[in-house]
Design an enzyme around this catalytic site. Structure first.
Site, PDB file in Angstrom:
ATOM      1  N   ARG A  65     -14.063   0.089  -0.940  1.00 49.32           N
ATOM      2  CA  ARG A  65     -13.314   0.275   0.299  1.00 49.32           C
ATOM      3  C   ARG A  65     -12.985   1.750   0.556  1.00 49.32           C
ATOM      4  O   ARG A  65     -11.825   2.140   0.583  1.00 49.32           O
ATOM      5  CB  ARG A  65     -12.023  -0.546   0.290  1.00 49.32           C
ATOM      6  N   ASP A 123      -4.075   1.703   4.250  1.00 45.12           N
ATOM      7  CA  ASP A 123      -4.752   0.763   5.133  1.00 45.12           C
ATOM      8  C   ASP A 123      -4.410   1.042   6.586  1.00 45.12           C
ATOM      9  O   ASP A 123      -3.288   1.472   6.917  1.00 45.12           O
ATOM     10  CB  ASP A 123      -4.367  -0.681   4.793  1.00 45.12           C
ATOM     11  N   ASP A 175      -2.122  -2.985  -4.413  1.00 46.75           N
ATOM     12  CA  ASP A 175      -3.039  -3.459  -3.380  1.00 46.75           C
ATOM     13  C   ASP A 175      -3.890  -2.262  -2.949  1.00 46.75           C
ATOM     14  O   ASP A 175      -4.646  -1.729  -3.740  1.00 46.75           O
ATOM     15  CB  ASP A 175      -2.251  -4.074  -2.233  1.00 46.75           C
ATOM     16  N   ASP A 213       0.864  -1.172   0.000  1.00 45.70           N
ATOM     17  CA  ASP A 213       0.000   0.000   0.000  1.00 45.70           C
ATOM     18  C   ASP A 213       0.907   1.231   0.000  1.00 45.70           C
ATOM     19  O   ASP A 213       2.059   1.173   0.439  1.00 45.70           O
ATOM     20  CB  ASP A 213      -0.883   0.036   1.248  1.00 45.70           C
TER      21      ASP A 213
END
Length: 441
Positions: free
Chosen positions: A315, A262, A258, A219
């Site tokens: 997301r 996060d 990805d 990420d």
């Protein structure tokens, strides 16, 4: 007066009030210790990162612990100097994660080990040869793993406690590096464009779903098991390597990215404000596994406000376990983009999504703004979709009855400095969110 005219008048009144406020008084700057925006600290009451103490980063750094860096080697050296002593690290220009010792960008070939090439890998694990019943194994998979380990040593950059990482000017950029805020506390990240943290060596997994998938690492930014983190006025994207332009192998997109950002593994007390997250697929996870309850219960308290989520598929965020407060964000899905959902309601999540604005292009279904993954509760009041107040839960339950959501997150956020009317959120976020914008509150 028609309903349409009443709505337009309300918009005009709210926008006029907002314009007057902007003209009369610029929002207050974050509190500073000493001179310089790099010494700003999180204001009191500004989200979960202001709870149980404050988030000050490197505001108290002595002059010898203030660094200006221009490449990856200098960035790592600054982070490693003086351990956890307060430090300010200023990024000037562009820092490449995939680079040599002098900071010159390098390609994936530089990381290849043990005879790995993509062509050899594709030939070895073509479903016509390998089949679809087992994950890859053998010499080429071992070579891929060795190559991936070599890249990870360059791409992953660890941020220490008591650090402020801040971009200098309007063009500070990190390309191809994954900033790891891992197992530390008291970190501030501001005014940086994070781009294209790509995996040179994705794994093909034919057993992932009905058709198989390519799975990648990295990420742009990860908050992992850390506390008191403030992420403010940054821009996150895939840069010049969008997923939409990647080739497909074995009938599936060759996925080299990805997430963008996060927050996982028991991370706690995080405020995410005035950022832009755009042009991406899997954008933000808060809690990365349904089985991580022992680590995540009582943690993952995160505030998201005044962020722009533009043309992201899903997301934004997907939440598990945490008490997440998301207000005054602007979600944009332009016509022709891929849009799955915005908020993912996952295991034991307690999401409050209030006073947000959604601008959805024609053809997008507002019932899909919310996505139920597990039986959890959610609060979603005073949200506006394309300028109209919309009950997101009622719209979802009517449009997706098989995924009925229960209303009421079970808690009420108190750590908010100001809540703007959703009709002015697109204007305010457009003016203020992202790297290179004035670092004001």
């Amino acid at each position: 007066m028609s309903a349409r005219m009443r709505n337009l008048r309300a918009v005009a009144v709210v926008l006029g009030t907002a314009s007057l406020a902007l003209a009369v008084s610029v929002p207050a700057q974050a509190t500073t210790h000493g001179r310089g925006i790099e010494r700003s600290v999180l204001p009191a009451g500004d989200g979960w990162a202001s709870a149980d103490g404050s988030t000050t980063g490197g505001a108290n750094a002595t002059p010898d612990h203030v660094y200006t860096v221009t490449n990856r080697a200098e960035l790592i050296a600054a982070f490693e100097d003086a351990g956890d002593a307060p430090k300010i690290v200023r990024i000037a220009g562009t820092v490449h994660g995939n680079s040599d010792a002098q900071g010159t960008p390098i390609g994936c070939e530089a990381y290849q080990q043990d005879g790995y090439t993509l062509d050899k890998y594709l030939a070895a694990y073509d479903p016509a040869v390998w089949g679809m019943d087992e994950v890859p194994s053998g010499p080429l998979e071992d070579a891929r793993l060795a190559s991936a380990k070599t890249q990870a040593a360059a791409v992953n950059v660890n941020v220490p406690s008591n650090t402020t990482l801040v971009g200098v000017g309007k063009d500070a950029t990190v390309i191809g590096a994954s900033l790891q805020v891992r197992g530390v506390s008291n970190v501030i990240v501001r005014n940086i464009s994070f781009e294209d943290t790509y995996d040179c060596f994705p794994q093909w997994d034919p057993t992932d779903g009905e058709t198989g998938h390519w799975n990648s690492e990295y990420d742009n930014l990860v908050v992992y098991g850390s506390t008191h983190v403030w992420v403010d006025h940054n821009t996150f994207s895939d840069g010049d390597r969008p997923d939409s332009e990647q080739p497909s192998y074995f009938g599936e997109k060759f996925q080299q990215h990805d997430g963008l950002f996060d927050i996982v593994r028991g991370a706690d007390l995080v405020t995410v404000s005035w950022n832009v997250l755009k042009d991406h697929d899997k954008t933000m996870l808060i809690g990365n596994s349904d089985s991580a309850g022992a680590t995540d219960r009582g943690h993952l308290r995160v505030t998201l406000h005044h962020n722009l989520f533009k043309d992201v598929n899903e997301r934004a965020p997907r939440v598990r376990f945490g008490q997440v407060d998301s207000y005054n964000n602007h979600f944009v899905a332009t016509r022709g983009s891929v849009y799955g959902y915005s908020y993912g309601i996952g295991a034991e999540s307690q999401l409050v999504a209030d006073s947000n604005a959604f601008s959805l292009g024609s053809g997008f279904d507002s019932a899909k703004i919310l996505k139920k993954w597990s039986e959890s509760s959610v609060s979603a009041d005073n949200n506006y979709v394309n300028g109209r107040r919309t009950d997101l839960i009622a719209v979802h339950n009517a449009g997706v009855p098989a995924e009925h959501l229960t209303e009421g997150a079970g808690w009420t956020p108190t750590l908010r400095t100001k809540v703007n009317h959703p009709l002015v959120v697109p204007l305010l976020v457009g003016l203020g969110a992202g790297a290179g914008k004035p670092l004001v509150r």
